[in-house]
Design a protein around this motif. Structure first.
Motif, PDB file in Angstrom:
ATOM      1  N   PRO A 369      -8.488  10.813  -5.568  1.00 46.23           N
ATOM      2  CA  PRO A 369      -7.766   9.623  -6.054  1.00 46.23           C
ATOM      3  C   PRO A 369      -6.308   9.579  -5.597  1.00 46.23           C
ATOM      4  N   GLY A 370      -5.676  10.740  -5.506  1.00 48.54           N
ATOM      5  CA  GLY A 370      -4.273  10.754  -5.102  1.00 48.54           C
ATOM      6  C   GLY A 370      -4.089  10.240  -3.690  1.00 48.54           C
ATOM      7  N   VAL A 371      -4.954  10.676  -2.795  1.00 45.22           N
ATOM      8  CA  VAL A 371      -4.856  10.261  -1.399  1.00 45.22           C
ATOM      9  C   VAL A 371      -5.305   8.812  -1.236  1.00 45.22           C
ATOM     10  N   TYR A 372      -6.450   8.465  -1.846  1.00 46.20           N
ATOM     11  CA  TYR A 372      -7.037   7.146  -1.626  1.00 46.20           C
ATOM     12  C   TYR A 372      -6.183   6.028  -2.221  1.00 46.20           C
ATOM     13  N   LYS A 373      -5.458   6.339  -3.299  1.00 54.46           N
ATOM     14  CA  LYS A 373      -4.660   5.313  -3.963  1.00 54.46           C
ATOM     15  C   LYS A 373      -3.182   5.389  -3.579  1.00 54.46           C
ATOM     16  N   SER A 374      -2.884   6.195  -2.580  1.00 52.82           N
ATOM     17  CA  SER A 374      -1.488   6.316  -2.143  1.00 52.82           C
ATOM     18  C   SER A 374      -1.036   5.034  -1.451  1.00 52.82           C
ATOM     19  N   ALA A 375       0.288   4.928  -1.257  1.00 55.10           N
ATOM     20  CA  ALA A 375       0.856   3.720  -0.644  1.00 55.10           C
ATOM     21  C   ALA A 375       0.341   3.536   0.780  1.00 55.10           C
ATOM     22  N   VAL A 376       0.238   4.632   1.533  1.00 55.07           N
ATOM     23  CA  VAL A 376      -0.246   4.547   2.914  1.00 55.07           C
ATOM     24  C   VAL A 376      -1.689   4.065   2.948  1.00 55.07           C
ATOM     25  N   SER A 377      -2.521   4.613   2.034  1.00 53.23           N
ATOM     26  CA  SER A 377      -3.926   4.217   1.982  1.00 53.23           C
ATOM     27  C   SER A 377      -4.071   2.750   1.590  1.00 53.23           C
ATOM     28  N   ARG A 378      -3.277   2.314   0.622  1.00 48.54           N
ATOM     29  CA  ARG A 378      -3.359   0.912   0.200  1.00 48.54           C
ATOM     30  C   ARG A 378      -2.947  -0.020   1.344  1.00 48.54           C
ATOM     31  N   PHE A 379      -1.916   0.373   2.085  1.00 48.66           N
ATOM     32  CA  PHE A 379      -1.482  -0.436   3.225  1.00 48.66           C
ATOM     33  C   PHE A 379      -2.576  -0.506   4.294  1.00 48.66           C
ATOM     34  N   LEU A 380      -3.188   0.645   4.555  1.00 47.75           N
ATOM     35  CA  LEU A 380      -4.254   0.693   5.559  1.00 47.75           C
ATOM     36  C   LEU A 380      -5.426  -0.198   5.155  1.00 47.75           C
ATOM     37  N   ARG A 381      -5.806  -0.155   3.888  1.00 46.90           N
ATOM     38  CA  ARG A 381      -6.929  -0.969   3.413  1.00 46.90           C
ATOM     39  C   ARG A 381      -6.588  -2.460   3.419  1.00 46.90           C
ATOM     40  N   SER A 382      -5.369  -2.770   3.052  1.00 45.31           N
ATOM     41  CA  SER A 382      -4.969  -4.187   3.082  1.00 45.31           C
ATOM     42  C   SER A 382      -4.948  -4.714   4.510  1.00 45.31           C
TER      43      SER A 382
END
Length: 724
Positions: A369-382
Motif C-alpha cells: 500500500p505504501g508504494v502503490y498509493k505514493s505520489a509517484v504511483s498516483r501520478f503514473l496511474r493518472s
C-alpha cells in the motif's frame, strides 16, 4: 402434492424457456413428455445433431469424386450411422409433440423422405458397384434437407421463408428485366449481325441470337465489360451509345430495383415473422402464468418463492445477485408476489444480458500500500488513465505501420521492431499496474485480450526467429510469415481507439452470429450446386503441372478448350472434379468477375446449354441470396443507429441505478449507440465515469446481447418500428 407442484414448475419452466428462445414447439404436457422435451432441447443433444448433420454433408469430401478418398464401405457405414441418428432425433421429437401436429408438420415429412431416399440410393449404388456398373449418387443432393428441416435450424427456415415470400415480387421484376434483355439482344442482332465483325479471338460477333442474350446478360454483371463492346466500338464510336444505354437500364436501374424489391419484401415479411414470434412468446408466458398462478385478493399472482424456483430452472447459470435484481424489477413494490403483467416480461428480462462486476481493489494496493498509493504511483496511474496516453500509442501504432512497410533487411528497421515491441509491452504492464488485473482481463474485455495475445505472440515468434538465425543457419519461412502477420495484426488496435470505428466494429461483432444464418443458407446452395456440378462436369477439365508433357495439358486435358480464353488464362484448376474444387469455383462465381469465362469453358467441353447452370447459380446466389444478405445488413445497421434501448432494458437500468449498484457508460458522440463493454480504463476509472469503489458488487447491461439474445431484441425493436 409436492410432486405435482414440482411437475407444474417444470412445465412452466419449459414454457418460459420456449418464450425466451422463441421456440414454437407444441409439446405434450405430461410429466414424462416434459422430461423428454427438456432432454430434446439440451445443448448436448442439439450439438450432437449439428455434428452429425455436418458429418453427413462432409461425406462428399471423401466419396467419389473425392478430395481424400475413403473406401465405399467406410463412407456408407458413416452415412447409415448419420441416418440412424437423424431417425432417432425425429423419433424423439415425435415422442414430445402431439401426434396430429407431428404428421401435419412438413419438415418432419421432408426428413423422413430424405432418410428413405438416402437409404434407397445407397443400397442401389452399392449393388451396382458390386457389378462394376457406374451410377450417380443422386440422393446426395437431399442432404442439405437435414440442415434445413430439423427444429434446431429454425433461423435458416425463416430465411428460406423470406426467400419464398419474396419470390413473387422478384419474379415480376425479373420478367421485366428479361424482356428488356431480350429486346436489347434483338436490337444488337439487327445492328451488328450483318456487319461481319469479329471478336478478339476471331469469332463471329453477335451473329447468334442466344449467344447475344448470354453476352448481354454477362454485361449486366459487368464481367465482360468493355470487351464485349470493343468490336462494335472499333467499327464506329456511335455504337458505344447502345452499350451505355444498356448498362444504365439493366445494370444500374434493374439491379438496383432488384435490391429495392428484395429489401422491401424482406423487411415486410420479417415484420410479419416478428409479430408471430411476439404473439407466440406472449401465449407461452400466459400458459406458464396460468400453471403457477394463485389468487391474491381480486387478482391472480405468482408467489415470490415459486418465481425464484422458476428462474433457477430456466436460467441456472445466472448469479443469485442477478436473480435478486430481476425480482426487484418484477416485484417493484416488494409485495412478495409478481402480477401477470410483470410475469409476462420475464422472458424479455432473461434476454437482457446483465453483467455482474465485482469491484476489487488492486492487489498491489493490498500487498504494498505504501508504494502503490505514493505520489509517484498516483501520478503514473493518472497518466495512464489520461486520454493523451491512448493518443500517444495511436501515434506509435501509425509509426509502426510505416516501419512495417519498409525493407526488413535494413538493420535499423530490424532494431526498430524490438523498440516497438518493448513499447507495447510497457503499455500492457502499465495498464495492468493501473487497473485491477481481473477486471482488465475480464471475459468481456475483447480488445485487452487481443492486444496482450498479439503482443506476446509476436514477441515469442520474434525471439524464436532471432535465436534460430543466430545459432544456426536455419531460416524458417513459416516463422517469418507468422512474425509478419502478427506485426500487421497489431495495427488492428487502431480500430478500438477511434470512436466511429469502434461503433461499426461492435455492430459487426454483434450481428456476426446472426449472419451465420446466411452462412447456413449459402452452405445449402453451395452443396446443391456443387453436387450437380460434379455430376455434370466431373473429369471434363483436368489440371496439369507447368512442366507436364501430358497430351492437351495446355488445354486443361480437353482439346475442345484449344485457343479458348479459359485455357489461355490457365483456369484448369477451377474444375468440378471434387467437392472442395467445386466450392472454390462456386465462390469465384459468387464474386462474379470472369464468371462468363467459366461458363464458356465448361460449355465448350460439354454442351452450350450448360451455361444455364451458371446463369441459374448467378440468379439464386447473387441476385436473390446476396441481396437478402445486404437487406439484413441494412436493417441491422438501421436498428443499431436509429433506435433507443427497449423498455425492458430501460427498466433494468433504472432499477440498477435506484439500488445504487450501477456503472455509468461513457458519453458517446452517437447517444443511440452503446458499445460492447468498454475496456477497464473507460468503465472503471475513465473520464466521465464513476469513481470505482474499493470493493463491492455492481451491475451493468451489456451494450448488446449475444446471440440468440441479440436476435430476439433485434426482432422486438423491429416490431416496434412496424407498429409506427
Amino acid at each position: 402434492m409436492a410432486e405435482a407442484a414440482s411437475q407444474d414448475l417444470l412445465l412452466a419452466a419449459a414454457f418460459v424457456s420456449d418464450a425466451q428462445y422463441n421456440r414454437n414447439i407444441p409439446f405434450k404436457t405430461s410429466p414424462e413428455a416434459v422430461r423428454l422435451y427438456y432432454l430434446y432441447n439440451h445443448w448436448i443433444m442439439r450439438t450432437a445433431t449439428y455434428f452429425f448433420i455436418f458429418l453427413n454433408l462432409s461425406l462428399a469430401v471423401f466419396e467419389e469424386p473425392a478430395v481424400y478418398p475413403l473406401p465405399f464401405l467406410v463412407t456408407s457405414v458413416v452415412e447409415v450411422l448419420c441416418l440412424v441418428v437423424f431417425f432417432g432425433r425425429l423419433t424423439h421429437f415425435a415422442k414430445v409433440t402431439l401426434r396430429n401436429v407431428f404428421w401435419k408438420d412438413t419438415k418432419n415429412i421432408c426428413i423422413m423422405v430424405a432418410i428413405l431416399l438416402s437409404l434407397t440410393d445407397l443400397a442401389i449404388y452399392g449393388v451396382l458397384r458390386m457389378y462394376d456398373v457406374r451410377s450417380i449418387r443422386w440422393s446426395r443432393i437431399v442432404r442439405p434437407i437435414f440442415l434445413i428441416n430439423f427444429a434446431e435450424s429454425r433461423q435458416i427456415r425463416r430465411a428460406f421463408r423470406s426467400i419464398r415470400n419474396t419470390l413473387p415480387e422478384i419474379t415480376y421484376v425479373f420478367l421485366l428485366f428479361m424482356f428488356s434483355l431480350l429486346m436489347f439482344s434483338l436490337m444488337a442482332l439487327k445492328l451488328f449481325g450483318e456487319r461481319n465483325l469479329q471478336t478478339a479471338e476471331g469469332l463471329p460477333y453477335f451473329k447468334n441470337y442466344l449467344e447475344i442474350v448470354f453476352d448481354l446478360y454477362v454485361l449486366v454483371t459487368t464481367a465482360n465489360s468493355p470487351d464485349v463492346m470493343m468490336p462494335a466500338f472499333d467499327f464506329s464510336s456511335w455504337y458505344a451509345l447502345f452499350f451505355i444505354a444498356f448498362v444504365i437500364v439493366n445494370t444500374y436501374i434493374f439491379m438496383s430495383l432488384f435490391l429495392a424489391v428484395v429489401y422491401n419484401n424482406y423487411k415486410k415479411h420479417l415484420k410479419n415473422e416478428i409479430r408471430k414470434l411476439a404473439y407466440m412468446k406472449h401465449c407461452k408466458m400466459i400458459e406458464a402464468f396460468n400453471i403457477l398462478k394463485e389468487e391474491e385478493g381480486a387478482q391472480f399472482v405468482v408467489r415470490e418463492a415459486q418465481w425464484k424456483q422458476l428462474v433457477k430452472l430456466v436460467a441456472p447459470d445466472i448469479s443469485n445477485s442477478h436473480r435478486e435484481l430481476l425480482l426487484r424489477i418484477s416485484d417493484d413494490e416488494q409485495k412478495g408476489f409478481i402480477d401477470k403483467k410483470s410475469f409476462v416480461q420475464l422472458a424479455d428480462l432473461l434476454n437482457i444480458q446483465v453483467i455482474t462486476l465485482k469491484i476489487r481493489s488492486h492487489p498491489l494496493g493490498q500487498w504494498m500500500p505504501g508504494v502503490y498509493k505514493s505520489a509517484v504511483s498516483r501520478f503514473l496511474r493518472s497518466m495512464v488513465r489520461h486520454r493523451g496516453f491512448v493518443w500517444t500509442y495511436d501515434v506509435i501504432i501509425l509509426i509502426n505501420a510505416i516501419f512495417i512497410a519498409l525493407d526488413e533487411e535494413t538493420p535499423y528497421i530490424s532494431y526498430a521492431e524490438w523498440v516497438f515491441l518493448a513499447l507495447y509491452i510497457i503499455e500492457i504492464l502499465l495498464k495492468v499496474y493501473t487497473y485491477e488485473p481481473r477486471a482488465f482481463f475480464g471475459k468481456n474485455q475483447f480488445w485487452n485480450w487481443f492486444d496482450t495475445l498479439i503482443i506476446f505472440a509476436a514477441l515469442t515468434a520474434t525471439i524464436l526467429n532471432t535465436t534460430l538465425k543466430s545459432t544456426t543457419k536455419y531460416n524458417s519461412q513459416q516463422i517469418l510469415d507468422i512474425v509478419f502477420i502478427l506485426r500487421v495484426l497489431r495495427l488492428i488496435r487502431i480500430v478500438d481507439s477511434i470512436q466511429r470505428f469502434r461503433v461499426i466494429m461492435n455492430t459487426l461483432i454483434n450481428i456476426v452470429p446472426t449472419m451465420l444464418t446466411f452462412g447456413g443458407l449459402t452452405l445449402v446452395v453451395y452443396c446443391v450446386f456443387a453436387i450437380i456440378g460434379m455430376e455434370l462436369f466431373h473429369g471434363k477439365i483436368q489440371f496439369f503441372p507447368a512442366n507436364s508433357n501430358a497430351p492437351h495439358s495446355l488445354e486443361c486435358g480437353n482439346a475442345a478448350l484449344k485457343d479458348s480464353l479459359f485455357a489461355r488464362a490457365k483456369y484448369c484448376k477451377n474444375n468440378f472434379n471434387n467437392f472442395a474444387s467445386s466450392f472454390i469455383v462456386l465462390m469465384e462465381l459468387t464474386v462474379v468477375n470472369q464468371w462468363h469465362v467459366f461458363a464458356n469453358g465448361f460449355a465448350n467441353v460439354t454442351v452450350q446449354p450448360a451455361k444455364l447452370y451458371f446463369i441459374a447459380f448467378h440468379i439464386v446466389m447473387v441476385i436473390i441470396i446476396v441481396n437478402i444478405f445486404v437487406s439484413f445488413i441494412l436493417e441491422a445497421f438501421f436498428v443499431e443507429y436509429s433506435l433507443e434501448k427497449s423498455e425492458v432494458e430501460t427498466a433494468i437500468e433504472q432499477k440498477i441505478q435506484e439500488l445504487g449498484m450501477g456503472v455509468q457508460e461513457d458519453e458517446l458522440q452517437d447517444e443511440h449507440l452503446l458499445d460492447n463493454m468498454e475496456s477497464a480504463e473507460h468503465d472503471l476509472e475513465g473520464e466521465g465515469g464513476t469513481k470505482p469503489q474499493s470493493k463491492g458488487l455492481v451491475f451493468k447491461i451489456a451494450s448488446k446481447p449475444s446471440f440468440p439474445l441479440f436476435y430476439l431484441i433485434f426482432c422486438a425493436r423491429l416490431s416496434s418500428v412496424a407498429s409506427l
